[in-house]
Scaffold this active site. Structure first.
Site, PDB file in Angstrom:
ATOM      1  N   SER B 126       0.175  -6.053   2.268  1.00  0.00           N
ATOM      2  CA  SER B 126       1.511  -6.407   2.756  1.00  0.00           C
ATOM      3  C   SER B 126       1.955  -7.767   2.230  1.00  0.00           C
ATOM      4  CB  SER B 126       1.473  -6.462   4.288  1.00  0.00           C
ATOM      5  OG  SER B 126       2.603  -7.134   4.795  1.00  0.00           O
ATOM      6  N   TYR B 150      -2.296 -10.279  11.285  1.00  0.00           N
ATOM      7  CA  TYR B 150      -2.069  -9.102  10.434  1.00  0.00           C
ATOM      8  C   TYR B 150      -2.195  -9.472   8.958  1.00  0.00           C
ATOM      9  CZ  TYR B 150       0.595  -5.211   8.354  1.00  0.00           C
ATOM     10  OH  TYR B 150       1.013  -4.143   7.597  1.00  0.00           O
ATOM     11  N   LYS B 154      -5.015  -8.239   6.186  1.00  0.00           N
ATOM     12  CA  LYS B 154      -4.664  -7.598   4.912  1.00  0.00           C
ATOM     13  C   LYS B 154      -5.272  -8.385   3.745  1.00  0.00           C
ATOM     14  CE  LYS B 154      -2.154  -4.035   6.181  1.00  0.00           C
ATOM     15  NZ  LYS B 154      -2.641  -2.667   5.921  1.00  0.00           N
TER      16      LYS B 154
END
Lengths: 332, 332
Positions: B126, B150, B154
């Site tokens: 991402s 998050y 990633k």
């Protein structure tokens, strides 16, 4: 204050413990207790200290044992424990277990302690988080592109330290160490070991193998500087770091040829003659992936981290700290 | 060939499965079987295909279950499964469990299969791996400095995919997806959800809340482009990637104000009037940490990855793919 050194049996851990024992304080705070934890029994520190020094054998890949190290809530934790580069490349599972699961277990033990416990954690990362292709000079915002499992594991750990710090679970600082040189004692399994060997062994009159080309480059700092980085990081005002707690420590860029020239200036031709060329294709291949350009280390320098300015100084520090100021390899 | 989609029940997973069902091939190879795995029961695909499509409920945080997905040695694995940004921030343990342990379990299952098994793994990373302070424009060598759990998860996963690929255990490609917009269906827990909501809901005549300032920026691509990236990555010649298998996918940079202007051009004032300002301090704070400048995505563009060129196109793709070419929110 209570201090825990994880990896306290290693070369840097022992020097750090020695330094703390001598000073009796860290920053302005008096040391009440120092614990040296390692996977093997750390040698008893020769220094005398006016506080108790405990040694603990602890396998941090076991979460329960990792947690036991945190039970007495140390105020400052130095996390130096690692499987080194050559070994992490040779033993994939062991590298991830110690270098990733190990620090994850320590971070989790800290987080799960809760109740406002938020110790300073000083983690030793490595210049191995970088990898080619390189820009002309490596700035602090150059991307993490490791080319070894060791570098990958260090990069992952940095990301964890950043996120646990951002979330308020720990007050972490990750120091990307240059290649520590001159490494005293016996060679370890680090692939970069020869950068020290070709200086250390000739200085005491022993032949040393040079397995790589003279154009191979590296970024160096002395063990004395490494201890200085750790102590400085333990006292740093981390509020200025923002969410990125990782920094490349200052060092001296140079080629193997530059090392040899510095050795000649400091110790003479007779010593340099003990270096024998014996190219090793495995080492050559590894080096082709991390032949660093110069590195600014601008952020760390601005925050007051200091290293040597020349390879000559780095060799002299070794002579002063390890050889009592003498060069035993000289014939007279 | 056998294909496995982990996260096959999600929005992108379903669209990818639909695309594969229609084409019957991936690259030049005929699809023999498609498995959709997810933590919940994936809805049965409406598309008919000339190959069997299986759905499997599988919790990849369990290593044994992760391994069971690899038993029949899929040739291509799409790893899309993730706890999204808002949820990973709210539930620290769940985020690490699914977003790090989950992919680690899949990578380990592949590695331990051995016997020359080296599938293509297409992993969706991402744009959240980036974080400020930013340069004027983000190049491919800008560092991984995530500002969310998050993004951290990633970034860690990318490093794992790189290292497992370098070691020859898997043939991985990590795609840093832009914010997918217009996301169809109901809002999910992604913090960036409103970037889609303010387009999707007005187009069907429903009011939408804008919780952030019109100057908030993002980097967008449509769900159709996301599927295109995945299919292109599955067919890519990875020998040109070297050891860095991660790439920022192309997209369209824009502010919330640009989104609203594009919506006005495509759908008119009446639709835009359905957007209501209602600032949310939590969202504002999160955005202040990832207010992207433009991104070159130069490496991916050079390798043939393609996205839309304008926000108008992105909105039109949504109208064409989800609304049958119509704008139901219009009064006539």
């Amino acid at each position: 204050m209570r201090i825990l050194i994880i990896g306290g049996g290693g070369m840097v851990g022992q020097k750090l413990a020695h330094n703390l024992a001598l000073s009796g304080t860290l920053g302005n705070r008096k040391i009440a207790e120092l614990t040296l934890a390692d996977a093997f029994a750390a040698q008893t520190l020769s220094s005398t200290a006016n506080f108790p020094i405990k040694t603990v054998v602890a396998d941090i890949t076991n979460p329960v044992i990792a947690q036991s190290l945190i039970t007495n809530k140390p105020d400052v934790i130095f996390h130096l424990a690692a499987v080194v580069s050559g070994e992490a490349e040779a033993n994939f599972e062991k590298g991830y277990s110690v270098n990733v699961e190990g620090i994850k277990n320590i971070l989790e033990a800290i987080r799960l302690t809760g109740n406002g416990y938020m110790p300073r954690l000083v983690f030793t990362s490595s210049v191995a988080v970088y990898g080619g292709p390189y820009p002309e000079i490596i700035h602090d915002d150059f991307h993490l592109q490791p080319r070894t499992s060791y570098g990958t594991q260090k990069a992952i750990s940095e990301l964890l330290v950043n996120d646990y710090s951002r979330r308020g679970f720990v007050d972490g600082v990750s120091l990307r160490l240059p290649t520590i040189c001159v490494r005293p004692g016996k060679p370890n399994k680090a692939a970069s070991g020869f950068f020290s060997n070709i200086l250390r062994e000739p200085l005491v009159g022993i032949e040393a193998i040079l397995p790589a080309s003279k154009s191979a480059t590296n970024y160096f700092a002395s063990p004395r500087s490494a201890v200085g980085f750790l102590v400085h990081a333990a006292n740093l005002d981390t509020s200025v770091l923002g969410d990125n707690r990782a920094m490349m420590m200052p060092g001296v860029w140079g080629t193997v040829g530059d090392e040899i020239d510095a050795l000649r200036r400091v110790a003479g031709d007779e010593i340099v003659a003990l270096i024998k060329d014996e190219p090793d294709p495995v080492i050559e291949k590894m080096l082709s992936n991390w032949n660093f350009p110069d590195i600014t280390s601008a952020r760390a320098r601005a925050l007051g981290f200091k290293a040597e300015n020349t390879l000559d100084e780095i060799i002299q520090v070794h002579i002063d700290d390890e050889l009592d100021g003498k060069i035993p390899g000289r014939s007279k």
